[in-house]
Design a protein around this motif. Sequence first.
Motif, PDB file in Angstrom:
ATOM      1  N   ARG A 135       0.835  -1.204   0.000  1.00  0.00           N
ATOM      2  CA  ARG A 135       0.000   0.000   0.000  1.00  0.00           C
ATOM      3  C   ARG A 135       0.875   1.263   0.000  1.00  0.00           C
ATOM      4  O   ARG A 135       0.595   2.240  -0.695  1.00  0.00           O
ATOM      5  CB  ARG A 135      -0.912   0.023   1.230  1.00  0.00           C
ATOM      6  CG  ARG A 135      -2.053  -0.980   1.184  1.00  0.00           C
ATOM      7  CD  ARG A 135      -3.139  -0.595   2.192  1.00  0.00           C
ATOM      8  NE  ARG A 135      -4.024  -1.705   2.463  1.00  0.00           N
ATOM      9  CZ  ARG A 135      -3.940  -2.483   3.533  1.00  0.00           C
ATOM     10  NH1 ARG A 135      -2.995  -2.263   4.428  1.00  0.00           N
ATOM     11  NH2 ARG A 135      -4.781  -3.478   3.727  1.00  0.00           N
ATOM     12  N   GLU A 136       1.932   1.228   0.807  1.00  0.00           N
ATOM     13  CA  GLU A 136       2.837   2.379   0.874  1.00  0.00           C
ATOM     14  C   GLU A 136       3.502   2.619  -0.479  1.00  0.00           C
ATOM     15  O   GLU A 136       3.640   3.759  -0.923  1.00  0.00           O
ATOM     16  CB  GLU A 136       3.893   2.135   1.953  1.00  0.00           C
ATOM     17  CG  GLU A 136       4.831   3.311   2.157  1.00  0.00           C
ATOM     18  CD  GLU A 136       5.843   3.058   3.261  1.00  0.00           C
ATOM     19  OE1 GLU A 136       6.798   3.843   3.373  1.00  0.00           O
ATOM     20  OE2 GLU A 136       5.694   2.051   3.989  1.00  0.00           O
ATOM     21  N   ARG A 137       3.906   1.541  -1.123  1.00  0.00           N
ATOM     22  CA  ARG A 137       4.535   1.674  -2.436  1.00  0.00           C
ATOM     23  C   ARG A 137       3.568   2.274  -3.445  1.00  0.00           C
ATOM     24  O   ARG A 137       3.943   3.141  -4.248  1.00  0.00           O
ATOM     25  CB  ARG A 137       5.007   0.303  -2.932  1.00  0.00           C
ATOM     26  CG  ARG A 137       5.790   0.365  -4.229  1.00  0.00           C
ATOM     27  CD  ARG A 137       6.069  -1.009  -4.768  1.00  0.00           C
ATOM     28  NE  ARG A 137       4.841  -1.663  -5.222  1.00  0.00           N
ATOM     29  CZ  ARG A 137       4.815  -2.887  -5.761  1.00  0.00           C
ATOM     30  NH1 ARG A 137       5.916  -3.579  -5.898  1.00  0.00           N
ATOM     31  NH2 ARG A 137       3.674  -3.413  -6.149  1.00  0.00           N
ATOM     32  N   GLU A 138       2.310   1.822  -3.397  1.00  0.00           N
ATOM     33  CA  GLU A 138       1.317   2.355  -4.324  1.00  0.00           C
ATOM     34  C   GLU A 138       1.074   3.847  -4.077  1.00  0.00           C
ATOM     35  O   GLU A 138       0.947   4.632  -5.017  1.00  0.00           O
ATOM     36  CB  GLU A 138      -0.002   1.576  -4.195  1.00  0.00           C
ATOM     37  CG  GLU A 138       0.067   0.156  -4.729  1.00  0.00           C
ATOM     38  CD  GLU A 138       0.442   0.114  -6.197  1.00  0.00           C
ATOM     39  OE1 GLU A 138      -0.068   0.945  -6.974  1.00  0.00           O
ATOM     40  OE2 GLU A 138       1.264  -0.737  -6.574  1.00  0.00           O
ATOM     41  N   ALA A 375     -11.775  -8.818 -23.292  1.00  0.00           N
ATOM     42  CA  ALA A 375     -11.986  -8.880 -21.847  1.00  0.00           C
ATOM     43  C   ALA A 375     -10.775  -8.299 -21.139  1.00  0.00           C
ATOM     44  O   ALA A 375      -9.647  -8.486 -21.538  1.00  0.00           O
ATOM     45  CB  ALA A 375     -12.204 -10.331 -21.412  1.00  0.00           C
ATOM     46  N   GLN A 376     -11.033  -7.590 -20.037  1.00  0.00           N
ATOM     47  CA  GLN A 376      -9.950  -6.939 -19.320  1.00  0.00           C
ATOM     48  C   GLN A 376      -9.939  -7.390 -17.878  1.00  0.00           C
ATOM     49  O   GLN A 376     -10.974  -7.652 -17.269  1.00  0.00           O
ATOM     50  CB  GLN A 376     -10.135  -5.404 -19.353  1.00  0.00           C
ATOM     51  CG  GLN A 376     -10.237  -4.827 -20.745  1.00  0.00           C
ATOM     52  CD  GLN A 376      -8.894  -4.819 -21.449  1.00  0.00           C
ATOM     53  OE1 GLN A 376      -7.868  -5.057 -20.836  1.00  0.00           O
ATOM     54  NE2 GLN A 376      -8.895  -4.564 -22.733  1.00  0.00           N
ATOM     55  N   ASP A 377      -8.709  -7.460 -17.306  1.00  0.00           N
ATOM     56  CA  ASP A 377      -8.545  -7.688 -15.875  1.00  0.00           C
ATOM     57  C   ASP A 377      -8.391  -6.336 -15.214  1.00  0.00           C
ATOM     58  O   ASP A 377      -7.385  -5.665 -15.364  1.00  0.00           O
ATOM     59  CB  ASP A 377      -7.288  -8.537 -15.632  1.00  0.00           C
ATOM     60  CG  ASP A 377      -7.010  -8.762 -14.162  1.00  0.00           C
ATOM     61  OD1 ASP A 377      -7.827  -8.309 -13.332  1.00  0.00           O
ATOM     62  OD2 ASP A 377      -5.984  -9.387 -13.827  1.00  0.00           O
ATOM     63  N   GLU A 378      -9.414  -5.870 -14.490  1.00  0.00           N
ATOM     64  CA  GLU A 378      -9.442  -4.508 -13.988  1.00  0.00           C
ATOM     65  C   GLU A 378      -8.285  -4.211 -13.040  1.00  0.00           C
ATOM     66  O   GLU A 378      -7.905  -3.081 -12.842  1.00  0.00           O
ATOM     67  CB  GLU A 378     -10.775  -4.239 -13.244  1.00  0.00           C
ATOM     68  CG  GLU A 378     -11.996  -4.364 -14.131  1.00  0.00           C
ATOM     69  CD  GLU A 378     -12.051  -3.306 -15.225  1.00  0.00           C
ATOM     70  OE1 GLU A 378     -11.247  -2.379 -15.198  1.00  0.00           O
ATOM     71  OE2 GLU A 378     -12.906  -3.416 -16.100  1.00  0.00           O
ATOM     72  N   GLY A 379      -7.715  -5.223 -12.429  1.00  0.00           N
ATOM     73  CA  GLY A 379      -6.669  -4.939 -11.460  1.00  0.00           C
ATOM     74  C   GLY A 379      -5.279  -5.191 -11.969  1.00  0.00           C
ATOM     75  O   GLY A 379      -4.332  -5.218 -11.194  1.00  0.00           O
ATOM     76  N   VAL A 380      -5.066  -5.361 -13.246  1.00  0.00           N
ATOM     77  CA  VAL A 380      -3.784  -5.804 -13.756  1.00  0.00           C
ATOM     78  C   VAL A 380      -2.656  -4.834 -13.540  1.00  0.00           C
ATOM     79  O   VAL A 380      -1.535  -5.243 -13.368  1.00  0.00           O
ATOM     80  CB  VAL A 380      -3.918  -6.156 -15.253  1.00  0.00           C
ATOM     81  CG1 VAL A 380      -4.116  -4.909 -16.073  1.00  0.00           C
ATOM     82  CG2 VAL A 380      -2.738  -6.958 -15.763  1.00  0.00           C
ATOM     83  N   LEU A 381      -2.837  -3.519 -13.452  1.00  0.00           N
ATOM     84  CA  LEU A 381      -1.769  -2.539 -13.314  1.00  0.00           C
ATOM     85  C   LEU A 381      -1.613  -2.070 -11.893  1.00  0.00           C
ATOM     86  O   LEU A 381      -0.606  -1.494 -11.528  1.00  0.00           O
ATOM     87  CB  LEU A 381      -2.013  -1.324 -14.219  1.00  0.00           C
ATOM     88  CG  LEU A 381      -1.970  -1.603 -15.690  1.00  0.00           C
ATOM     89  CD1 LEU A 381      -2.066  -0.298 -16.443  1.00  0.00           C
ATOM     90  CD2 LEU A 381      -0.734  -2.328 -16.079  1.00  0.00           C
ATOM     91  N   ALA A 382      -2.697  -2.306 -11.113  1.00  0.00           N
ATOM     92  CA  ALA A 382      -2.647  -1.733  -9.788  1.00  0.00           C
ATOM     93  C   ALA A 382      -1.502  -2.301  -8.974  1.00  0.00           C
ATOM     94  O   ALA A 382      -0.961  -1.642  -8.118  1.00  0.00           O
ATOM     95  CB  ALA A 382      -3.970  -1.969  -9.051  1.00  0.00           C
ATOM     96  N   ASN A 383      -0.993  -3.623  -9.148  1.00  0.00           N
ATOM     97  CA  ASN A 383       0.055  -4.250  -8.369  1.00  0.00           C
ATOM     98  C   ASN A 383       1.352  -4.345  -9.124  1.00  0.00           C
ATOM     99  O   ASN A 383       2.207  -5.139  -8.790  1.00  0.00           O
ATOM    100  CB  ASN A 383      -0.382  -5.663  -7.948  1.00  0.00           C
ATOM    101  CG  ASN A 383      -1.595  -5.624  -7.049  1.00  0.00           C
ATOM    102  OD1 ASN A 383      -1.719  -4.753  -6.226  1.00  0.00           O
ATOM    103  ND2 ASN A 383      -2.493  -6.577  -7.196  1.00  0.00           N
ATOM    104  N   SER A 384       1.464  -3.539 -10.113  1.00  0.00           N
ATOM    105  CA  SER A 384       2.674  -3.579 -10.889  1.00  0.00           C
ATOM    106  C   SER A 384       3.806  -2.929 -10.180  1.00  0.00           C
ATOM    107  O   SER A 384       3.666  -1.955  -9.510  1.00  0.00           O
ATOM    108  CB  SER A 384       2.431  -2.928 -12.212  1.00  0.00           C
ATOM    109  OG  SER A 384       1.464  -3.625 -12.903  1.00  0.00           O
TER     110      SER A 384
END
Length: 384
Positions: A135-138, A375-384
Amino acid sequence: MGEAKSKILIIDDEEVVLDSCTQILEGGPYHVATAMDGTFGLELVQEFQPDVVFVDLKMPGIQGFEVLDRIHSFDPTIVAIVITGYATVSSAVEAIKKGAYDFLPKPFTPDEFRVITRRGLERRKLVQETTALRREREMLREHFAAIVSHELKSPIGAVQQNLFSLEYELSDLLTEDQSSRIERMKSSINDLLELIRTWLRVITTDADIKKLRESFQPLSVESMISKAVESVETHANRKDIDLVVSLESPLKPVYGDEITLVEALVNLMSNAIKYSRMGSQIFVNAEEKENEILITVADRGVGISEEDLPFIFGDFYVGELSPDTERGSGLGLAITRRIVEAHGGSISVDSALGKGSTFVIRLPAMNTERHNEPAQDEGVLANS
């Protein structure tokens, strides 16, 4: 104030097991709760919010496997440990798949139970710390992106305003060729500002990714490649590098955002130029295979070592340099990967030192008979 006590929940249909486990932990830094069936146990998971849950696999009503599954769905940071008198390899494997951390066969000694409890709590602490760091990194990434965006947009905006003023002041003096060059400059500045705004949305949150996808539209692969080639041609000419483009015809369109996809292609082509020797060739190819558009960028440059390959799509990766190659920022491939994945695609590489590199972008092809979106994975970039 005393140290906060850890919460332990035990779900088992045998009263003797519940009593003995409670007695084993008695006097320790624990709050202990018990349940004799899965239904009540799951209620306690939500009310008690335990750190560690012991679950018996064989119970009346809701079975242990389903309990594990629901615990993991409710809070994947809760550490679940299976206790059962019917331990088999297959049941252990299934329990791990459902999110169990460990497996404790019956009968077990008090010391065994204490040890596995401590291990479970250590695991819980590690998971919580990892989640907090993520979370801190994000948050840092979002703040950094906003700062960088502002620092980039401000001077570019100033250049844009001065260009508008200059064009107005010299409107009666400009030749046709000069007017044309100013228009190209204005267009490039607009593209750059839009790229900064768009990329800021890509690298922040899931909501921003959804906003990016709201701007998706059918795109010509040929046009995107043409724009990318045009962007890097001057760079290639300086190194006397020949860009060889080969496109299968016709190609189905892809669904996406043109500015970011062109940027992804420019990153690959620019990298190929940077790591290629003077007077060499770079091959750009596009074809359709199994409802995917494959865009390949291949060079005969310095290549990438086998040890480095797993890390090249991470932030700030810089490949090995030879005397006649250029140093990059190390962000191009990481940005390219995020852009491609936001479009429901993937990117791969085949490379060897001294032999060059071949990068392949795979994007879902649109059905030309009717409008469709991949089709898209909505969370694919959030944990990059």
